[in-house]
Design a protein around this motif. Structure first.
Motif, PDB file in Angstrom:
ATOM      1  N   PRO A 106       0.800  -1.233   0.000  1.00  0.00           N
ATOM      2  CA  PRO A 106       0.000   0.000   0.000  1.00  0.00           C
ATOM      3  C   PRO A 106       0.826   1.272   0.000  1.00  0.00           C
ATOM      4  O   PRO A 106       0.340   2.328  -0.374  1.00  0.00           O
ATOM      5  CB  PRO A 106      -0.819  -0.117   1.310  1.00  0.00           C
ATOM      6  CG  PRO A 106      -0.769  -1.553   1.681  1.00  0.00           C
ATOM      7  CD  PRO A 106       0.539  -2.072   1.184  1.00  0.00           C
ATOM      8  N   ILE A 107       2.091   1.186   0.392  1.00  0.00           N
ATOM      9  CA  ILE A 107       2.923   2.375   0.478  1.00  0.00           C
ATOM     10  C   ILE A 107       3.661   2.639  -0.826  1.00  0.00           C
ATOM     11  O   ILE A 107       3.577   3.723  -1.401  1.00  0.00           O
ATOM     12  CB  ILE A 107       3.922   2.252   1.648  1.00  0.00           C
ATOM     13  CG1 ILE A 107       3.164   2.181   2.978  1.00  0.00           C
ATOM     14  CG2 ILE A 107       4.909   3.413   1.658  1.00  0.00           C
ATOM     15  CD1 ILE A 107       4.047   2.008   4.187  1.00  0.00           C
ATOM     16  N   CYS A 108       4.398   1.638  -1.306  1.00  0.00           N
ATOM     17  CA  CYS A 108       5.251   1.864  -2.486  1.00  0.00           C
ATOM     18  C   CYS A 108       4.735   1.172  -3.736  1.00  0.00           C
ATOM     19  O   CYS A 108       5.339   1.317  -4.797  1.00  0.00           O
ATOM     20  CB  CYS A 108       6.679   1.417  -2.200  1.00  0.00           C
ATOM     21  SG  CYS A 108       6.848  -0.383  -1.957  1.00  0.00           S
ATOM     22  N   ARG A 109       3.635   0.379  -3.612  1.00  0.00           N
ATOM     23  CA  ARG A 109       3.027  -0.308  -4.767  1.00  0.00           C
ATOM     24  C   ARG A 109       3.948  -1.354  -5.384  1.00  0.00           C
ATOM     25  O   ARG A 109       3.774  -1.746  -6.533  1.00  0.00           O
ATOM     26  CB  ARG A 109       2.585   0.700  -5.853  1.00  0.00           C
ATOM     27  CG  ARG A 109       1.820   1.899  -5.350  1.00  0.00           C
ATOM     28  CD  ARG A 109       0.488   1.530  -4.745  1.00  0.00           C
ATOM     29  NE  ARG A 109      -0.478   1.117  -5.756  1.00  0.00           N
ATOM     30  CZ  ARG A 109      -1.714   0.706  -5.464  1.00  0.00           C
ATOM     31  NH1 ARG A 109      -2.100   0.644  -4.215  1.00  0.00           N
ATOM     32  NH2 ARG A 109      -2.545   0.364  -6.423  1.00  0.00           N
ATOM     33  N   GLN A 110       4.943  -1.793  -4.631  1.00  0.00           N
ATOM     34  CA  GLN A 110       5.827  -2.848  -5.109  1.00  0.00           C
ATOM     35  C   GLN A 110       5.180  -4.201  -4.842  1.00  0.00           C
ATOM     36  O   GLN A 110       4.425  -4.379  -3.878  1.00  0.00           O
ATOM     37  CB  GLN A 110       7.184  -2.761  -4.404  1.00  0.00           C
ATOM     38  CG  GLN A 110       8.264  -3.632  -5.033  1.00  0.00           C
ATOM     39  CD  GLN A 110       9.638  -3.322  -4.471  1.00  0.00           C
ATOM     40  OE1 GLN A 110       9.796  -2.324  -3.799  1.00  0.00           O
ATOM     41  NE2 GLN A 110      10.611  -4.155  -4.743  1.00  0.00           N
ATOM     42  N   THR A 111       5.472  -5.189  -5.696  1.00  0.00           N
ATOM     43  CA  THR A 111       4.868  -6.510  -5.555  1.00  0.00           C
ATOM     44  C   THR A 111       5.280  -7.161  -4.238  1.00  0.00           C
ATOM     45  O   THR A 111       6.455  -7.147  -3.867  1.00  0.00           O
ATOM     46  CB  THR A 111       5.276  -7.400  -6.731  1.00  0.00           C
ATOM     47  OG1 THR A 111       4.856  -6.785  -7.963  1.00  0.00           O
ATOM     48  CG2 THR A 111       4.630  -8.772  -6.626  1.00  0.00           C
ATOM     49  N   ILE A 112       4.305  -7.696  -3.528  1.00  0.00           N
ATOM     50  CA  ILE A 112       4.572  -8.411  -2.287  1.00  0.00           C
ATOM     51  C   ILE A 112       4.942  -9.855  -2.637  1.00  0.00           C
ATOM     52  O   ILE A 112       4.089 -10.628  -3.093  1.00  0.00           O
ATOM     53  CB  ILE A 112       3.351  -8.374  -1.348  1.00  0.00           C
ATOM     54  CG1 ILE A 112       2.953  -6.932  -1.032  1.00  0.00           C
ATOM     55  CG2 ILE A 112       3.636  -9.144  -0.065  1.00  0.00           C
ATOM     56  CD1 ILE A 112       1.670  -6.822  -0.212  1.00  0.00           C
ATOM     57  N   LYS A 113       6.206 -10.224  -2.432  1.00  0.00           N
ATOM     58  CA  LYS A 113       6.658 -11.590  -2.726  1.00  0.00           C
ATOM     59  C   LYS A 113       6.461 -12.519  -1.527  1.00  0.00           C
ATOM     60  O   LYS A 113       6.324 -13.725  -1.694  1.00  0.00           O
ATOM     61  CB  LYS A 113       8.117 -11.581  -3.153  1.00  0.00           C
ATOM     62  CG  LYS A 113       8.354 -10.864  -4.475  1.00  0.00           C
ATOM     63  CD  LYS A 113       9.802 -10.986  -4.910  1.00  0.00           C
ATOM     64  CE  LYS A 113      10.015 -10.290  -6.256  1.00  0.00           C
ATOM     65  NZ  LYS A 113      11.424 -10.396  -6.714  1.00  0.00           N
ATOM     66  N   ASP A 114       6.480 -11.944  -0.337  1.00  0.00           N
ATOM     67  CA  ASP A 114       6.295 -12.771   0.848  1.00  0.00           C
ATOM     68  C   ASP A 114       5.879 -11.879   2.009  1.00  0.00           C
ATOM     69  O   ASP A 114       6.133 -10.673   2.008  1.00  0.00           O
ATOM     70  CB  ASP A 114       7.589 -13.518   1.202  1.00  0.00           C
ATOM     71  CG  ASP A 114       7.332 -14.674   2.158  1.00  0.00           C
ATOM     72  OD1 ASP A 114       6.149 -14.953   2.428  1.00  0.00           O
ATOM     73  OD2 ASP A 114       8.301 -15.298   2.633  1.00  0.00           O
ATOM     74  N   VAL A 115       5.215 -12.465   2.975  1.00  0.00           N
ATOM     75  CA  VAL A 115       4.817 -11.782   4.204  1.00  0.00           C
ATOM     76  C   VAL A 115       5.490 -12.486   5.368  1.00  0.00           C
ATOM     77  O   VAL A 115       5.319 -13.702   5.552  1.00  0.00           O
ATOM     78  CB  VAL A 115       3.286 -11.789   4.392  1.00  0.00           C
ATOM     79  CG1 VAL A 115       2.899 -11.101   5.696  1.00  0.00           C
ATOM     80  CG2 VAL A 115       2.604 -11.104   3.215  1.00  0.00           C
TER      81      VAL A 115
END
Length: 580
Positions: free
Chosen positions: A565-574
């Motif tokens: 939500p902040i940088c719009r970069q793809t989330i690869k893992d949590v």
């Protein structure tokens, strides 16, 4: 015979004179009716300018129809000029009487609707928005600080449809734009609020050119001179380059696509927000940025009446594909578009004229910001594999900026590492989990290199190894293990059974700027930005942002597109985090 010839000559001359007068009156009448030439440049601006006989219910005109006064209430003060206004013809208005009993002041602009077509009794209460909502009518409210007694205001429309205005001889720039100049335009005035009485001036003392009493040549020359002055890229009042004077900057320009409240100079390097506006002043770079490139802007003017500061962002959306209606007043709304957008607002809350702001895109996709080459900070992380146009929202207290240029990628000297919290909490993750070790190692000990201090290890299970990187300490600590910047912790894969870190808290180094106490203090605990109920307890890989609880982060990763939500970069893992 002679007398007869004289009478015949006199009769013929009188007939010719009457024909000329009739033709002139017919032309004047046809233009007033809107049936004459559609070219506004051909209109006669040497005819006196008066108020039209059609006006609002509360308006009273003077005997010579050059002054209009609202006698009751605060509205129903709409009035028009008696004839169309030519392109670049300056209209001078004097505020003859003002009040302090109401709020709001004069609204003015242009209309392509002939006032004769209106029924005076059916004119609406307000010009804005009752008339401006109809096609062909353009008007806007004047700022109250300009509407003082005996203030002389001038306005005119250019061939491109820009309405320019000045107050007491001081040019204020663009008032609004988008006026259709393909047909006749009458001046529209709404004597509203604290404005009680206005009058057309034919011989304003502040202007050397007679209002509407001379040919259009002088007016056109004045307008062209004004536009030439406005288009100059650098003027004597521009501050000198101080903090990047020794940097080789390559010329760079803004894109001609910009926000509706912004206008650019001729060489596309200076972006100025319209007077009395505070938002929707977007300026895009003319090309995408390159990794390793730094762009520098300079603040030329500030407006202390507004709060908030300039915004900076990056997007994959080519500005050439946008229109003015696509850009929202609030830059946060850009994140709702389908393209990749990332923006950071209020990056300079207390600017000064002459400040130089630089934005550096590293080869890792980190965007670093510096003001006057001091205190470099990380603004965001972006996908460096995408073509990214930079954009600014000349918002709030920043009213005018200048694009100084950019550095050639590779030629820029390496900037110091940002000391932002995101850099301090960068994570290194080793995946996949390792298999369980033999039972004989369950009670083994771990010895730190060069320390001689041993710590018992907990039984190892399938795990995720995390390394917390902390800047090197600037002062010596009594403990010998304080020389190490990263310590290993073992975390159980089960959220319900977190393992206690095997190293004591004293082994984590600290610096004057940051420490574990500041990184994981109660002040840093934030609510999840999605559910706003649970605490943030996870980190997103690979951007490193901590902004959601673990449950919401999993949902966002799987069902909401998988973007931070902040940088719009793809989330690869949590990765779930734990506090000791």
């Amino acid at each position: 015979m002679g007398i007869f010839s004289f009478e015949s000559m006199f009769s013929d001359t009188l007939t010719i004179t009457k024909k000329k007068i009739f033709q002139e009156e017919s032309t004047h009448h046809s233009i007033a009716q809107g049936t004459g030439s559609s070219d506004l440049s051909s209109l006669r601006s040497d005819w006196p300018l008066h108020f039209h006989k059609v006006h609002g219910e509360n308006v009273r005109l003077s005997a010579d129809k050059t002054r209009a006064t609202r006698v009751e209430s605060f509205c129903k003060g709409i009035c028009f000029s008696n004839r169309p206004i030519a392109v670049n013809e300056k209209v001078y208005i004097n505020f003859a009487e003002v009040s302090t009993s109401w709020s709001g002041v004069l609204r003015f602009g242009f209309t392509g609707t002939n006032p004769d077509t209106y029924n005076p009794a059916e004119l609406p209460r307000y010009a804005c928005p009752d008339l401006t909502n109809k096609p062909g009518t353009f008007a806007k409210a004047l700022s109250e600080r300009f509407a003082k007694t005996n203030t002389v205001m001038c306005f005119f429309v250019t061939r491109s449809g820009d309405v320019m205005f000045s107050v007491n001889g001081e040019d204020k720039g663009l008032f609004f734009n988008g006026v259709n100049t393909n047909g006749p335009l009458w001046a529209l005035l709404d004597i509203y609020g604290n404005t009680m009485s206005v009058e057309f001036l034919h011989r304003p003392e502040a202007a050397p050119v007679l209002n509407n009493m001379v040919g259009t040549s002088s007016t056109v020359e004045s307008a062209e001179l004004f536009q030439s002055i406005q288009s100059l890229s650098i003027d004597d009042s521009s501050p000198a380059i101080r903090y990047h004077a020794n940097v080789d900057l390559v010329p760079m320009t803004f894109h001609n696509m910009c926000g509706k409240n912004l206008y650019l100079n001729r060489d596309m390097t200076i972006a100025t927000r319209t007077v009395d506006e505070y938002c929707n002043a977007y300026a895009f770079t003319s090309r995408p940025l390159h990794c390793g490139e730094k762009i520098v802007i300079q603040i030329l003017n500030i407006e202390q009446l507004y709060v908030g500061g300039i915004a900076f962002g990056l997007t994959v959306c080519d500005p050439a594909t946008l229109t003015g209606d696509d850009l929202p007043d609030d830059s946060d709304w850009l994140l709702d578009r389908k393209e990749y957008w990332v923006v950071n607002k209020d990056i300079c809350r207390k600017p000064d004229v002459g400040d130089e702001l630089s934005f550096y895109l590293t080869s890792e996709g980190e965007v670093r910001y510096s003001r006057n080459n001091h205190k470099v900070a990380t603004l965001m992380h972006v996908d460096r594999n995408l073509p990214l146009w930079a954009f600014f929202d000349v918002y709030g207290n920043v009213q005018k900026i200048r694009l100084l240029g950019s550095t050639v990628p590779g030629a820029q000297s390496r900037l110091p590492r940002s000391r932002s919290a995101s850099s301090y909490s960068s994570l290194t993750v080793a995946l996949p989990p390792r298999p369980p070790p033999p039972a004989s190692l369950a009670q083994s000990t771990a010895t730190l290199p060069s320390s001689g201090i041993s710590y018992p290890m907990l039984p190892l299970q399938p795990q995720v190894l995390r390394s917390l990187s902390v800047p090197a300490a600037t002062s010596q600590s009594a403990s010998p293990i304080n020389n190490y910047q990263s310590q290993l912790s073992v975390v159980s894969p089960s959220p319900s059974q977190p393992l206690t870190p095997s190293l004591p808290s004293s082994s984590i180094p600290s610096t004057p700027d940051t420490s574990m106490d500041t990184l994981f203090s109660d002040d840093s605990i934030q609510e999840c930005s999605v559910c706003c109920e649970r605490q943030v307890n996870c980190v997103l890989y690979t951007c490193g942002h901590m902004c959601m609880c673990y449950d919401c982060a999993i949902v966002v990763k799987r069902e909401k597109g998988g973007l931070c939500p902040i940088c719009r970069q793809t989330i690869k893992d949590v990765i779930k985090t734990y506090r000791s």
